[in-house]
Design an enzyme around this catalytic site. Structure first.
Site, PDB file in Angstrom:
ATOM      1  N   LYS A 181      -9.282   2.816 -17.618  1.00 49.57           N
ATOM      2  CA  LYS A 181      -9.356   2.271 -16.271  1.00 49.57           C
ATOM      3  C   LYS A 181      -8.230   2.878 -15.456  1.00 49.57           C
ATOM      4  O   LYS A 181      -7.231   3.345 -16.000  1.00 49.57           O
ATOM      5  CB  LYS A 181      -9.269   0.750 -16.265  1.00 49.57           C
ATOM      6  CG  LYS A 181      -7.961   0.151 -16.712  1.00 49.57           C
ATOM      7  CD  LYS A 181      -6.868   0.067 -15.677  1.00 49.57           C
ATOM      8  CE  LYS A 181      -7.322  -0.624 -14.414  1.00 49.57           C
ATOM      9  NZ  LYS A 181      -6.170  -0.642 -13.437  1.00 49.57           N
ATOM     10  N   THR A 192      -1.332   6.943 -19.485  1.00 50.76           N
ATOM     11  CA  THR A 192      -2.193   6.739 -18.324  1.00 50.76           C
ATOM     12  C   THR A 192      -2.186   5.276 -17.959  1.00 50.76           C
ATOM     13  O   THR A 192      -1.454   4.488 -18.527  1.00 50.76           O
ATOM     14  CB  THR A 192      -3.635   7.141 -18.615  1.00 50.76           C
ATOM     15  OG1 THR A 192      -4.392   6.918 -17.427  1.00 50.76           O
ATOM     16  CG2 THR A 192      -4.217   6.280 -19.726  1.00 50.76           C
ATOM     17  N   GLU A 279      -8.823   6.055  -5.812  1.00 48.37           N
ATOM     18  CA  GLU A 279      -9.020   5.177  -4.650  1.00 48.37           C
ATOM     19  C   GLU A 279      -9.443   5.986  -3.425  1.00 48.37           C
ATOM     20  O   GLU A 279      -8.704   6.838  -2.943  1.00 48.37           O
ATOM     21  CB  GLU A 279      -7.742   4.365  -4.386  1.00 48.37           C
ATOM     22  CG  GLU A 279      -7.579   3.273  -5.437  1.00 48.37           C
ATOM     23  CD  GLU A 279      -6.262   2.532  -5.362  1.00 48.37           C
ATOM     24  OE1 GLU A 279      -6.175   1.474  -5.986  1.00 48.37           O
ATOM     25  OE2 GLU A 279      -5.331   2.998  -4.688  1.00 48.37           O
ATOM     26  N   ASN A 403      -5.572   0.236  -0.090  1.00 52.12           N
ATOM     27  CA  ASN A 403      -4.185  -0.118  -0.399  1.00 52.12           C
ATOM     28  C   ASN A 403      -3.512  -0.969   0.659  1.00 52.12           C
ATOM     29  O   ASN A 403      -2.497  -1.609   0.392  1.00 52.12           O
ATOM     30  CB  ASN A 403      -3.373   1.140  -0.680  1.00 52.12           C
ATOM     31  CG  ASN A 403      -3.703   1.649  -2.061  1.00 52.12           C
ATOM     32  OD1 ASN A 403      -3.474   0.955  -3.031  1.00 52.12           O
ATOM     33  ND2 ASN A 403      -4.300   2.833  -2.132  1.00 52.12           N
ATOM     34  N   THR A 408      -5.245  -8.918  -0.103  1.00 53.54           N
ATOM     35  CA  THR A 408      -5.837  -9.915   0.798  1.00 53.54           C
ATOM     36  C   THR A 408      -7.209 -10.332   0.305  1.00 53.54           C
ATOM     37  O   THR A 408      -7.794  -9.700  -0.555  1.00 53.54           O
ATOM     38  CB  THR A 408      -5.944  -9.356   2.226  1.00 53.54           C
ATOM     39  OG1 THR A 408      -6.760  -8.190   2.193  1.00 53.54           O
ATOM     40  CG2 THR A 408      -4.590  -9.023   2.762  1.00 53.54           C
TER      41      THR A 408
END
Lengths: 408, 408
Positions: A181, A192, A279, A403, A408
């Site tokens: 992951k 990693t 991401e 990011n 939130t």
């Protein structure tokens, strides 16, 4: 958004004799998510592991190192949604409490359990929630739960990462299955984010450790998403030794080399999968640096390019703004660097030849290679025979979105 | 979008006796823009300069260094819209041709002209367009054109950057006026994007050089937007020696120290202005690292935090995600780093005390300081007396937008 990466099917992931897995939902960050993974290693399993070099390493990393060095490992307990990092002495106690809870359920010593956490940094680990689901997880342990485990360790990952390969040693079928992951805070330093690779091959412990280190150098230690080394990185290679092959005592044998290659392949796939699912990633970028004086300086140049926000945003825009690559090479800190021999390519398009702009280069040629989802940047330094390669992704609006909104 | 930075007024920028400036529109990147700036230095002006350490330095940087070392500088020619970088031998010829064109108009030697370029990398400099507007620029040279010059050197800057101060030396009024530009590809290495500071003070050349180096160390060499060192960075400090003060022969005198302080103040203002107007910036971030073994290691930790995309995106979101600061400190590569003494603050809010989470910390306290447009991060290493400080900005959607669309 992941670049040329599809989710593994449950059928494609092969059981490894001696490894059983289960997931459970403890509601750590979000209700209903399978956020706890328990992996059982049969007695006699050899384990090698590497951990983050971040000085602020997380509580589970500290405990896992202690436990691994004191006793043969029998269980791995992994939670997502909370990294148990930056939590001080309270965090160490929490990690140990979770191990004790597994030990109670499975009737083993606390030190035979290795804890791993991934998720938000700096919040207390909800030990009670995790302990509460362990009996259920224990009762559901099965050889066939690799896909569920791969899904259970995800955080900002959009796709589960897993791979199996099989090979023959001594006429025996050997299986290797691994999961990983990671998507952000990725610039592994000897490890990693989280990766678990298991095989049923029979291997001597020292050889297993060497095989893991060799594989790391060609996989997890050559990737970066954002240059940020996580506090929780860990990679574990397990050998249950149940395949019936003669024990591998050296890598430099036909069997050793075959197994090393297969383990490295699985690690490379899992490492690249992290970058492909980086991401906000829309491009997968391979950076080759050739003709260096040493592998270290090649890596230095490669990472300078890979970490340049300007190269990464240009890649996102499919813009052949090669001046940014050139500027990154120029600031990479090489000593006595003679530019007059340097050549730079995007894909097979030469942009700089012996330090000068290549005459036949056109924006159209550059645009064509930059528009692809897979981009290769090659720099030839013309000062030696060394070589290195790293993999990274682009920087998109979604990287900022993910990011900026993470908590939130 | 610039953070607490307003445009200078023409009235606030004071003439420096012996310096005349003019701008002209050569249509280099966009028609109609004032993209050529000519600065005239009266005979007798002393000049000190620092240039980028990027190995792929641009053609004008190479030519300016040569010219500066061979003859007293009389004219600075600056164009925006094209960096004349990555242009090889053709670029060198272009830079020299522009100098010759100024020399022809002003009746001086080519080597007394210093060329500077900023803009897109890798495209041929339109020498003819620039040469064509030089007679017009020459005819309009005036002491009162500092604001126009500050505007003329802008690229992705949203606000012109300029500052004047006055002080008294020997009862004589001394004026210092400086301008700078820069917004992206900012991590100056012994220089900045482009900055020009002039004074009418009378200073010995060697002292002038030292004063520039001292000022750089507290200004342009302490800022970063994206960690990318430009190919074109240059900073020039000029002293016309026309103020009538006794020549300053040492910094370690009352007059020398007063002037040094004033020059450093102007440089610090101009350097911080570049960060405040950093590409997409919504926050101005000051990073203090204290109690280090050396200034170098303090700087190393400070830049690791300043370059972390995760810290920068959290700052954009006003998210007190302090785990990311902690992770950056942890990966900054300090040797024998004992975490048990480390303390970290955001503003005056303590988040980590002696390596442990601070007990009275609350998200509300963290949120309050992160919501401010000016954020200060302080790390105390507890292993020495050294200190360093850097300034940076956040990473926003607009950073990606600006850099993905730069050439379109």
């Amino acid at each position: 958004m992941a670049v040329n990466l599809s989710a593994p099917t449950a059928e494609a992931l092969l059981a490894v004799k001696g490894i059983r897995l289960a997931t459970a939902s403890a509601g750590i960050k979000k209700p209903g998510r399978q956020d706890v993974v328990l992996i059982e290693l049969a007695e006699g399993t050899q384990t090698a592991a590497v951990y983050t070099k971040n000085a602020f390493c997380a509580a589970p990393v500290i405990v896992a190192k202690q436990h691994q060095s004191s006793e043969a490992s029998r269980y791995l307990l992994i939670n997502s949604g909370n990294a148990n990092a930056g939590t001080g002495d309270v965090g160490l106690l929490a990690a140990k409490s979770c191990c004790q809870a597994v030990a109670d359920v499975a009737n083993v010593n606390e030190a035979s359990v290795l804890p791993f956490s991934t998720g938000v940094i700096g919040q207390p680990l909800p030990v009670d929630k995790i302990s509460a689901v362990l009996p259920e997880a224990y009762s559901r342990l099965s050889e066939d739960n690799w896909l569920a485990a791969a899904q259970g360790i995800m955080t900002t990952d959009t796709i589960a990462k897993a791979k199996s390969v099989q090979l023959k040693l001594d006429g025996k079928t050997i299986t290797i299955t691994g999961i990983s992951k990671g998507s952000g805070m990725i610039r592994p330093d000897m490890a990693t984010m989280l990766a678990y690779i298991a095989t049923d091959a029979n291997i001597e412990p020292a050889v297993l450790k060497t095989m893991l280190n060799n594989a790391m150098g060609q996989s997890f230690n050559r990737i970066t998403v954002d240059g940020d080394t996580s506090t929780n990185d860990a990679c574990v290679l397990m050998a249950t030794c149940q395949a019936g092959n003669a024990e591998i005592k050296q890598i430099s044998t036909a069997e050793g080399e075959t197994l090393q290659e297969a383990i490295t392949d699985v690690c490379r796939y899992l490492a690249q999968a992290i970058v492909r699912d980086g991401e906000g990633a829309t491009k997968f970028i391979t950076i080759n640096v050739e003709q260096g004086q040493s592998q270290e300086e090649c890596r230095q140049v490669a990472y300078t390019i890979a970490h340049s926000p300007l190269v990464k945003t240009a890649s996102f825009a499919s813009d052949p703004n090669w001046g940014r690559i050139l500027a990154a090479v120029g600031r990479s800190g090489l000593i006595d660097f003679d530019l007059s021999g340097v050549s730079i390519f995007i894909g097979d398009v030469c942009i700089v030849e012996s330090g000068q702009p290549e005459n036949s280069y056109t924006e159209e040629k550059g645009q064509a290679v930059m528009a692809e989802p897979e981009i290769t940047i090659t720099v030839k330094l013309n000062r030696g025979d060394a070589y290195d390669q790293v993999w990274t992704c682009d920087f998109s609006y979604d990287y900022v979105k993910i990011n900026a909104e993470y908590r939130t």
